[in-house]
Design a protein around this motif. Sequence first.
Motif, PDB file in Angstrom:
ATOM      1  N   GLU A   1       4.063   0.449  -5.205  1.00  0.00           N
ATOM      2  CA  GLU A   1       3.045  -0.469  -4.863  1.00  0.00           C
ATOM      3  C   GLU A   1       3.559  -1.895  -5.823  1.00  0.00           C
ATOM      4  OE1 GLU A   1      -1.436  -0.624  -5.611  1.00  0.00           O
ATOM      5  OE2 GLU A   1      -0.885   1.419  -3.448  1.00  0.00           O
TER       6      GLU A   1
ATOM      7  N   GLU B   1       0.810   5.433   0.152  1.00  0.00           N
ATOM      8  CA  GLU B   1       0.328   6.416  -0.006  1.00  0.00           C
ATOM      9  C   GLU B   1       0.722   7.920  -0.162  1.00  0.00           C
ATOM     10  OE1 GLU B   1      -1.979   7.110   3.237  1.00  0.00           O
ATOM     11  OE2 GLU B   1      -1.694   5.053   3.617  1.00  0.00           O
ATOM     12  N   GLY B   2       0.287   8.724  -0.928  1.00  0.00           N
ATOM     13  CA  GLY B   2       0.864   9.970  -1.510  1.00  0.00           C
ATOM     14  C   GLY B   2       1.620  10.215  -3.302  1.00  0.00           C
TER      15      GLY B   2
ATOM     16  N   GLN C   1       5.234  10.872   1.626  1.00  0.00           N
ATOM     17  CA  GLN C   1       5.270   9.731   0.824  1.00  0.00           C
ATOM     18  C   GLN C   1       4.956   8.781   2.344  1.00  0.00           C
ATOM     19  OE1 GLN C   1       7.558   8.153  -1.813  1.00  0.00           O
ATOM     20  NE2 GLN C   1       6.600   8.782  -3.501  1.00  0.00           N
TER      21      GLN C   1
ATOM     22  N   SER D   1       2.107   6.882  -5.742  1.00  0.00           N
ATOM     23  CA  SER D   1       1.543   5.955  -4.968  1.00  0.00           C
ATOM     24  C   SER D   1       1.750   4.866  -5.866  1.00  0.00           C
ATOM     25  CB  SER D   1       0.138   5.701  -3.837  1.00  0.00           C
ATOM     26  OG  SER D   1      -0.286   6.477  -5.471  1.00  0.00           O
TER      27      SER D   1
ATOM     28  N   LYS E   1       0.534  -1.066  -0.114  1.00  0.00           N
ATOM     29  CA  LYS E   1      -0.062   0.220   0.057  1.00  0.00           C
ATOM     30  C   LYS E   1       0.492   1.372  -0.152  1.00  0.00           C
ATOM     31  CE  LYS E   1      -3.376   2.456   2.758  1.00  0.00           C
ATOM     32  NZ  LYS E   1      -4.077   2.446   4.681  1.00  0.00           N
TER      33      LYS E   1
ATOM     34  N   GLU F   1       8.546   5.796   6.230  1.00  0.00           N
ATOM     35  CA  GLU F   1       8.305   7.359   5.135  1.00  0.00           C
ATOM     36  C   GLU F   1       9.220   7.975   4.870  1.00  0.00           C
ATOM     37  OE1 GLU F   1       5.243   9.967   7.777  1.00  0.00           O
ATOM     38  OE2 GLU F   1       4.748   7.371   8.939  1.00  0.00           O
TER      39      GLU F   1
END
Length: 121
Positions: free
Chosen positions: A54, A46-47, A114, A50, A44, A108
Amino acid sequence: MKKLVNLFFGLTLIVLISNCGSGSSVDNSLPPAERLQGEWEIVKAEGSSSGMNEGTIYSFEKDVMITGKGGSETKGNFKATDSTIIWEIGNMEMNYGFHFDGNNLIIEPLNSGQVLTLEKK
């Protein structure tokens, strides 16, 4: 009595199923660099970027960190404190915050916006 036995077996089954999970468990008694050892996959992201992140594999082998996806790899030495990874690639240094959430590794990249969730392979 039969109801009590069935209840006991039912509760035992629930406990066993809830303790089963994918991947290896993280031993929090180990130093940070040792807890990171092995291969982790981003499941997963995020940001920014993204979707591109993955499936990326992060490998930690002794003091070497390798990231790669689709046949390309980037390799460099790393050091870890309780919450920071410092990755040296040639003359460049990259800093990451990290922590464990159960058996997941959360990374992070600092100042990137992210948040990456990785599972141990």
